[in-house]
Design a protein around this motif. Structure first.
Motif, PDB file in Angstrom:
ATOM      1  N   THR A 219       0.846  -1.185   0.000  1.00 20.62           N
ATOM      2  CA  THR A 219       0.000   0.000   0.000  1.00 20.62           C
ATOM      3  C   THR A 219       0.882   1.235   0.000  1.00 20.62           C
ATOM      4  O   THR A 219       1.743   1.390   0.886  1.00 20.62           O
TER       5      THR A 219
ATOM      6  N   SER B 175       0.941   5.495  -0.096  1.00 25.72           N
ATOM      7  CA  SER B 175       0.099   6.659   0.223  1.00 25.72           C
ATOM      8  C   SER B 175       0.928   7.925   0.143  1.00 25.72           C
ATOM      9  O   SER B 175       2.132   7.924   0.422  1.00 25.72           O
ATOM     10  N   SER B 176       0.257   9.009  -0.217  1.00 25.64           N
ATOM     11  CA  SER B 176       0.877  10.337  -0.312  1.00 25.64           C
ATOM     12  C   SER B 176      -0.224  11.374  -0.196  1.00 25.64           C
ATOM     13  O   SER B 176      -1.402  11.081  -0.448  1.00 25.64           O
TER      14      SER B 176
ATOM     15  N   ALA C  61      -2.828  14.281  -1.040  1.00 23.94           N
ATOM     16  CA  ALA C  61      -3.528  14.561  -2.292  1.00 23.94           C
ATOM     17  C   ALA C  61      -3.057  15.867  -2.921  1.00 23.94           C
ATOM     18  O   ALA C  61      -2.965  15.964  -4.158  1.00 23.94           O
TER      19      ALA C  61
ATOM     20  N   CYS D  73       5.994  10.378   0.186  1.00 25.48           N
ATOM     21  CA  CYS D  73       5.460   9.095  -0.272  1.00 25.48           C
ATOM     22  C   CYS D  73       5.888   8.024   0.728  1.00 25.48           C
ATOM     23  O   CYS D  73       7.080   7.859   1.002  1.00 25.48           O
TER      24      CYS D  73
ATOM     25  N   THR E  80       3.282  11.140  -9.487  1.00 27.70           N
ATOM     26  CA  THR E  80       2.892   9.771  -9.140  1.00 27.70           C
ATOM     27  C   THR E  80       4.080   9.028  -8.547  1.00 27.70           C
ATOM     28  O   THR E  80       5.168   9.014  -9.130  1.00 27.70           O
TER      29      THR E  80
ATOM     30  N   SER F 188       5.377   5.347  -7.369  1.00 31.69           N
ATOM     31  CA  SER F 188       5.137   3.908  -7.560  1.00 31.69           C
ATOM     32  C   SER F 188       6.209   3.116  -6.818  1.00 31.69           C
ATOM     33  O   SER F 188       7.401   3.388  -6.964  1.00 31.69           O
TER      34      SER F 188
ATOM     35  N   PHE G  49      -2.093  -1.716  -3.687  1.00 34.66           N
ATOM     36  CA  PHE G  49      -2.164  -0.376  -4.279  1.00 34.66           C
ATOM     37  C   PHE G  49      -0.749   0.189  -4.351  1.00 34.66           C
ATOM     38  O   PHE G  49      -0.296   0.898  -3.440  1.00 34.66           O
TER      39      PHE G  49
ATOM     40  N   THR H 212       0.658   2.458  -6.225  1.00 32.86           N
ATOM     41  CA  THR H 212       0.873   3.832  -6.700  1.00 32.86           C
ATOM     42  C   THR H 212       0.018   4.812  -5.903  1.00 32.86           C
ATOM     43  O   THR H 212      -1.020   4.446  -5.330  1.00 32.86           O
ATOM     44  N   SER H 213       0.473   6.082  -5.888  1.00 33.96           N
ATOM     45  CA  SER H 213      -0.270   7.167  -5.244  1.00 33.96           C
ATOM     46  C   SER H 213       0.096   8.468  -5.945  1.00 33.96           C
ATOM     47  O   SER H 213       1.223   8.625  -6.439  1.00 33.96           O
ATOM     48  N   GLN H 214      -0.857   9.399  -5.982  1.00 35.04           N
ATOM     49  CA  GLN H 214      -0.668  10.641  -6.735  1.00 35.04           C
ATOM     50  C   GLN H 214      -0.779  11.849  -5.816  1.00 35.04           C
ATOM     51  O   GLN H 214      -1.528  11.844  -4.828  1.00 35.04           O
ATOM     52  N   THR H 215      -0.015  12.901  -6.187  1.00 40.43           N
ATOM     53  CA  THR H 215      -0.014  14.185  -5.472  1.00 40.43           C
ATOM     54  C   THR H 215      -0.068  15.310  -6.489  1.00 40.43           C
ATOM     55  O   THR H 215       0.697  15.311  -7.459  1.00 40.43           O
TER      56      THR H 215
END
Length: 249
Positions: A32, A34-35, A37, A51, A126, A128, A138, A140-143
């Motif tokens: 998992t 997370s970052s 938003a 991240c 992003t 990853s 999950f 990947t995470s996006q900012t």
């Protein structure tokens, strides 16, 4: 024969139920990422793109981190950073020499820092993370980064400096001028060489010479009374001299 087939069918059913319970109660391990938003920064500052990740497997040399950027105007993502046991910084493009690795895989950190943020850096970033055998979850995470121009602000300290270096000297000069006007210096040499417009020259009535010996701060009334008195004295002397000449004749 029929009893053996019945027993085999029952065993298959029990095995199938056991496998179904194992898949439900023991899911496949995953990762998992997370970052935040949104991240806001000011042009010229250093902004941290955070991240973090959690994994059921210990981070090994096979773990990798990738950062990509998609401009605010749109378009495909552009990879600009990669980590896999070593740090691979961008060598060209807008992020050349402006990325700093802040990650620590052992603590689940995969953050980077963007130096000297500019308005062209606005967009979506992003993160990853891959950590085999965690291949599900999950990863990947996006900012969304928003960089704004720097706003010049006047602080109280700036106002105090302006008052100290501009208004204070002006006030001192004003007070000095007012003091000089109200209390002029008494210089004896200047006082002896000074000749008032109403002062008479030598040979005229001696009574008017007293005006020069008076203080300069005499009022108009005092000067008028003094002139009037000296004028009457001059008339009296003139009449007396005329009377004496007539008597001698």
């Amino acid at each position: 024969m029929g009893r053996q087939q019945h027993t085999s069918i029952c065993l298959n059913i029990v095995l199938l139920l056991y496998l179904m319970v194992c898949f439900v109660l023991c899911p496949v391990s995953g990762i998992t990422v997370s970052s935040p938003a949104e991240v806001h920064s000011v042009r010229g500052d250093a902004v941290s793109l955070t991240c973090t990740f959690t994994s059921t497997s210990r981070a090994t040399s096979h773990m990798s981190v990738d950062w990509s950027y998609r401009p605010q105007t749109g378009g495909p993502p552009q990879a600009f950073f990669h980590f896999s046991a070593l740090v691979f910084l961008p060598r060209d493009g807008q992020f050349n020499g402006r990325v700093k690795w802040l990650g620590s895989p052992a603590r689940g950190e995969a953050s980077i820092q963007l130096l000297n943020a500019s308005l062209s850096d606005n967009g979506t970033y992003t993160c990853s993370v891959r950590n085999p055998p965690d291949v599900h979850g999950f990863p990947t995470s996006q900012t969304v980064l928003t960089v704004t121009p720097k706003v010049l602000a006047v602080h109280f300290s700036d106002v105090a400096v302006i008052l100290a270096f501009i208004l204070l000297p002006s006030a001192i000069i004003t007070l000095a001028l007012l003091g000089r006007m109200c209390c002029p210096p008494k210089d004896k040499s200047q006082a002896q060489g000074y000749q008032s417009p109403i002062e008479v020259t030598p040979g005229e009535e001696p009574g008017l010479k007293q005006i020069h010996s008076k203080e300069k701060n005499m009022t108009c009334c005092h000067i008028y009374l003094l002139i009037y008195k000296n004028h009457n004295t001059a008339l009296y002397l003139m009449d007396h001299s005329n009377y004496g000449s007539r008597y001698q004749r």
